[in-house]
Design a protein around this motif. Structure first.
Motif, PDB file in Angstrom:
ATOM      1  N   ILE A 186       0.824  -1.219   0.000  1.00  0.00           N
ATOM      2  CA  ILE A 186       0.000   0.000   0.000  1.00  0.00           C
ATOM      3  C   ILE A 186       0.855   1.266   0.000  1.00  0.00           C
ATOM      4  N   ARG A 187       2.155   1.123  -0.167  1.00  0.00           N
ATOM      5  CA  ARG A 187       3.046   2.291  -0.068  1.00  0.00           C
ATOM      6  C   ARG A 187       2.760   3.336  -1.136  1.00  0.00           C
ATOM      7  N   GLU A 188       2.426   2.897  -2.341  1.00  0.00           N
ATOM      8  CA  GLU A 188       2.211   3.836  -3.432  1.00  0.00           C
ATOM      9  C   GLU A 188       0.731   4.157  -3.639  1.00  0.00           C
ATOM     10  N   SER A 189      -0.113   3.669  -2.732  1.00  0.00           N
ATOM     11  CA  SER A 189      -1.549   3.887  -2.880  1.00  0.00           C
ATOM     12  C   SER A 189      -1.983   5.181  -2.193  1.00  0.00           C
ATOM     13  N   ARG A 190      -3.032   5.786  -2.723  1.00  0.00           N
ATOM     14  CA  ARG A 190      -3.643   6.947  -2.059  1.00  0.00           C
ATOM     15  C   ARG A 190      -4.477   6.513  -0.860  1.00  0.00           C
ATOM     16  N   LEU A 191      -4.835   5.234  -0.816  1.00  0.00           N
ATOM     17  CA  LEU A 191      -5.647   4.710   0.276  1.00  0.00           C
ATOM     18  C   LEU A 191      -4.763   4.417   1.484  1.00  0.00           C
ATOM     19  N   LYS A 192      -5.309   4.611   2.649  1.00  0.00           N
ATOM     20  CA  LYS A 192      -4.574   4.402   3.891  1.00  0.00           C
ATOM     21  C   LYS A 192      -5.255   3.319   4.726  1.00  0.00           C
ATOM     22  N   THR A 193      -4.481   2.683   5.583  1.00  0.00           N
ATOM     23  CA  THR A 193      -5.028   1.646   6.450  1.00  0.00           C
ATOM     24  C   THR A 193      -6.118   2.227   7.340  1.00  0.00           C
ATOM     25  N   ASN A 194      -7.279   1.600   7.306  1.00  0.00           N
ATOM     26  CA  ASN A 194      -8.422   2.095   8.084  1.00  0.00           C
ATOM     27  C   ASN A 194      -8.757   1.130   9.226  1.00  0.00           C
ATOM     28  N   ILE A 195      -8.945  -0.138   8.914  1.00  0.00           N
ATOM     29  CA  ILE A 195      -9.260  -1.144   9.931  1.00  0.00           C
ATOM     30  C   ILE A 195      -8.503  -2.421   9.593  1.00  0.00           C
ATOM     31  N   ILE A 196      -7.948  -3.073  10.625  1.00  0.00           N
ATOM     32  CA  ILE A 196      -7.335  -4.387  10.469  1.00  0.00           C
ATOM     33  C   ILE A 196      -7.934  -5.308  11.518  1.00  0.00           C
ATOM     34  N   VAL A 197      -8.439  -6.437  11.100  1.00  0.00           N
ATOM     35  CA  VAL A 197      -9.021  -7.415  12.019  1.00  0.00           C
ATOM     36  C   VAL A 197      -8.251  -8.726  11.847  1.00  0.00           C
ATOM     37  N   PRO A 198      -7.148  -8.909  12.597  1.00  0.00           N
ATOM     38  CA  PRO A 198      -6.320 -10.106  12.393  1.00  0.00           C
ATOM     39  C   PRO A 198      -7.063 -11.414  12.614  1.00  0.00           C
ATOM     40  N   THR A 199      -7.931 -11.478  13.656  1.00  0.00           N
ATOM     41  CA  THR A 199      -8.598 -12.749  13.929  1.00  0.00           C
ATOM     42  C   THR A 199      -9.589 -13.124  12.834  1.00  0.00           C
ATOM     43  N   MET A 200     -10.077 -12.136  12.084  1.00  0.00           N
ATOM     44  CA  MET A 200     -10.948 -12.412  10.947  1.00  0.00           C
ATOM     45  C   MET A 200     -10.177 -12.335   9.633  1.00  0.00           C
ATOM     46  N   LEU A 201      -8.904 -11.954   9.723  1.00  0.00           N
ATOM     47  CA  LEU A 201      -8.066 -11.774   8.547  1.00  0.00           C
ATOM     48  C   LEU A 201      -8.727 -10.853   7.532  1.00  0.00           C
ATOM     49  N   GLN A 202      -8.973  -9.633   7.987  1.00  0.00           N
ATOM     50  CA  GLN A 202      -9.600  -8.621   7.145  1.00  0.00           C
ATOM     51  C   GLN A 202      -8.803  -7.334   7.212  1.00  0.00           C
ATOM     52  N   LEU A 203      -8.583  -6.741   6.043  1.00  0.00           N
ATOM     53  CA  LEU A 203      -7.887  -5.460   5.941  1.00  0.00           C
ATOM     54  C   LEU A 203      -8.774  -4.492   5.176  1.00  0.00           C
ATOM     55  N   ASN A 204      -9.010  -3.317   5.758  1.00  0.00           N
ATOM     56  CA  ASN A 204      -9.778  -2.260   5.095  1.00  0.00           C
ATOM     57  C   ASN A 204      -8.865  -1.072   4.831  1.00  0.00           C
ATOM     58  N   LEU A 205      -8.869  -0.588   3.614  1.00  0.00           N
ATOM     59  CA  LEU A 205      -8.152   0.632   3.243  1.00  0.00           C
ATOM     60  C   LEU A 205      -9.196   1.666   2.843  1.00  0.00           C
ATOM     61  N   SER A 206      -8.926   2.922   3.172  1.00  0.00           N
ATOM     62  CA  SER A 206      -9.915   3.954   2.901  1.00  0.00           C
ATOM     63  C   SER A 206      -9.248   5.242   2.469  1.00  0.00           C
ATOM     64  N   GLY A 207      -9.979   5.999   1.662  1.00  0.00           N
ATOM     65  CA  GLY A 207      -9.503   7.317   1.270  1.00  0.00           C
ATOM     66  C   GLY A 207     -10.129   8.418   2.081  1.00  0.00           C
ATOM     67  N   ASP A 301     -13.631   9.595 -10.082  1.00  0.00           N
ATOM     68  CA  ASP A 301     -12.289   9.246 -10.565  1.00  0.00           C
ATOM     69  C   ASP A 301     -12.189   7.744 -10.842  1.00  0.00           C
ATOM     70  N   TYR A 302     -13.186   7.231 -11.563  1.00  0.00           N
ATOM     71  CA  TYR A 302     -13.336   5.784 -11.734  1.00  0.00           C
ATOM     72  C   TYR A 302     -12.121   5.118 -12.361  1.00  0.00           C
ATOM     73  N   GLU A 303     -11.640   5.667 -13.466  1.00  0.00           N
ATOM     74  CA  GLU A 303     -10.532   5.025 -14.172  1.00  0.00           C
ATOM     75  C   GLU A 303      -9.275   4.958 -13.304  1.00  0.00           C
ATOM     76  N   SER A 304      -9.020   6.024 -12.577  1.00  0.00           N
ATOM     77  CA  SER A 304      -7.835   6.063 -11.726  1.00  0.00           C
ATOM     78  C   SER A 304      -7.929   5.045 -10.593  1.00  0.00           C
ATOM     79  N   TYR A 305      -9.109   4.980  -9.958  1.00  0.00           N
ATOM     80  CA  TYR A 305      -9.246   4.081  -8.810  1.00  0.00           C
ATOM     81  C   TYR A 305      -9.324   2.618  -9.228  1.00  0.00           C
TER      82      TYR A 305
END
Length: 318
Positions: A186-207, A301-305
């Motif tokens: 996610i280093r080059e993404s505009r999205l940033k870490t929003n929620i991480i749920v390790p026990t459910m193995l879920q990662l959410n990124l948000s702008g 910004d559909y094409e970009s995202y």
């Protein structure tokens, strides 16, 4: 005599210090401050939702629980701890030593336990169960281990020796994303870490600060069991069921394949009541061990995202 005592003191200090040092034989558990020398080559490191080491072949495991007392998590373990260590078990012995300069308490019991975890009927066998516990700052740490009584002479001694090799890296900083057993760039993404749920193995990124509406990307990891594969579906089920609403338009499906995964990618637009359109991006990736369900959404910004969603999906690694 003074020299003898001095030599004994130096030797004991060196032994204690050696316990706190990482060696090439230590295995650091991903996303934690724990490192240990596994009892045997059959013990495999486990993270999320099981933290520790497990030897499936010999019904033996080492499980680590780290509770944040400031969040009231200590209550979560009380009943389980009593059932595991006391209910129907006979006391074997106890000990104390130091781990990374922290005093620890050790106790061991013997009794019947199911050979497989989980609900339902299981085979009962006689086990040795041990508990190593200590506290550091606001955390209470418990390390439980279990092995079949018939394997105590060799495997039990190896497990006890492994527990004494434990290193607790007190000053190590853990990035929440390290707790997942998959990685994503996610280093080059505009999205940033929003929620991480390790026990459910879920990662959410948000702008957005709230992570609610604009835009976001979610990835879930599941074990590749037939039941999960059937439930999560593929591109056809996404097209025909998930995207069956009359508000959905411009549905497109394509195959996804790289050196790590095979899967399906689906894109579509959902027509909003106010006349705007929401881009819907869905991907299902499969490997021998896991299946990933990925979803991305944005309102502009559909094409970009969509390129960004594809780039993130391409970066997923186990």
């Amino acid at each position: 005599m003074y020299k003898v005592f001095l030599l004994l003191f130096v030797f004991q200090f060196q032994m204690l210090s050696a316990q706190d040092e990482m060696t090439t034989n230590h295995i650091a558990l991903k996303g934690t401050r724990f490192a240990m020398i596994p009892p045997t080559a059959d013990f495999i490191g486990k993270t999320s939702p099981i933290l520790g080491f497990e030897d499936v072949k010999h019904n033996a495991k080492i499980s680590i629980v780290e509770l944040d007392v400031s969040k009231g998590e200590q209550n979560n373990i009380q009943k389980a701890q009593k059932a595991l260590m006391e209910n129907g078990k006979s006391f074997v012995g106890s000990d104390e030593w130091m781990v990374s300069g922290i005093p620890v308490k050790y106790r061991k019991v013997r009794g019947l336990q199911k050979t497989t975890s989980g609900e339902g009927i299981g085979l009962m066998a006689e086990f040795f169960i041990s508990e190593l516990s200590f506290s550091y700052e606001q955390f209470n740490i418990y390390i439980f281990s279990s092995w079949l009584a018939k394997d105590d002479e060799m495997l039990g001694k190896a497990i006890d020796a492994s527990l004494r090799s434990l290193v607790y890296l007190k000053n190590k900083r853990i990035d929440p994303i390290d707790k997942l057993n998959f990685s994503i760039n996610i280093r080059e993404s505009r999205l940033k870490t929003n929620i991480i749920v390790p026990t459910m193995l879920q990662l959410n990124l948000s702008g957005a600060d709230t992570g609610d509406d604009q835009p976001f990307y979610t990835i879930n990891q599941f074990t590749a069991t037939p039941e999960n594969i059937s439930a999560i579906g593929d591109g056809n089920s996404i097209m025909n069921y998930d995207l069956s609403s009359p508000l959905i338009s411009d549905k497109k499906m394509s195959l996804f394949e790289n050196e790590h995964f095979k899967g399906t990618e689906v894109t579509a637009f959902e027509n909003e009541v106010n006349g705007n359109k929401r881009l819907l991006y869905t991907a299902v990736l499969k490997s021998d061990r896991y299946i990933y369900r990925i979803r991305g959404e944005c309102l502009s910004d559909y094409e970009s995202y969509i390129q960004e969603f594809r780039k993130l999906t391409e970066s997923v690694r186990e």
